[in-house]
Design a protein around this motif. Structure first.
Motif: not given
Length: 120
Positions: A11-14, A19-23
């Protein structure tokens, strides 16, 4: 690791992937089954404002904090200290942090340390 720990790490990795996709730092390829591979600068300069690209505040001092994306990826402060210890001990500016169990790697994070943090 236990199934409970594995589920928590997955869950943490997802969350980090999102977050990376959003950034805008991670291309969306539609394959969430592969391990996440991400690069993180360990520190960010909080003194830089939008108009100043030099990374210096008005007083000329730099103010660093842990990268919030890295903190989300590796939330355990002891783990962050341990990878910094490895970087200083082995005199390297990059360390890798692997998330997952023996049978399945969930993520590999490449963590980069600024030279002034390691040598000052």
């Amino acid at each position: 690791c236990s199934p409970r720990t594995y589920d928590k790490e997955a869950k943490q990795v997802e969350d980090v992937r999102r977050m990376l996709e959003d950034a805008g730092g991670l291309p969306v390829d539609g394959d969430d089954n592969r391990p996440l591979f991400a690069f993180f600068n360990v520190m960010i300069d909080t003194a830089a404002d939008d108009d100043d690209t030099s990374g210096n505040s008005d007083s000329g001092e730099r103010h660093y904090t842990v990268n919030p994306l890295l903190r989300a990826a590796i939330p355990d402060a002891n783990e962050l200290i341990q990878i910094m210890h490895h970087a200083v001990t082995w005199a390297v500016d990059t360390c890798f942090f692997v998330v997952g169990g023996y049978s399945r790697v969930l993520a590999i994070y490449e963590v980069r340390f600024p030279e002034e943090l390691l040598h000052d």
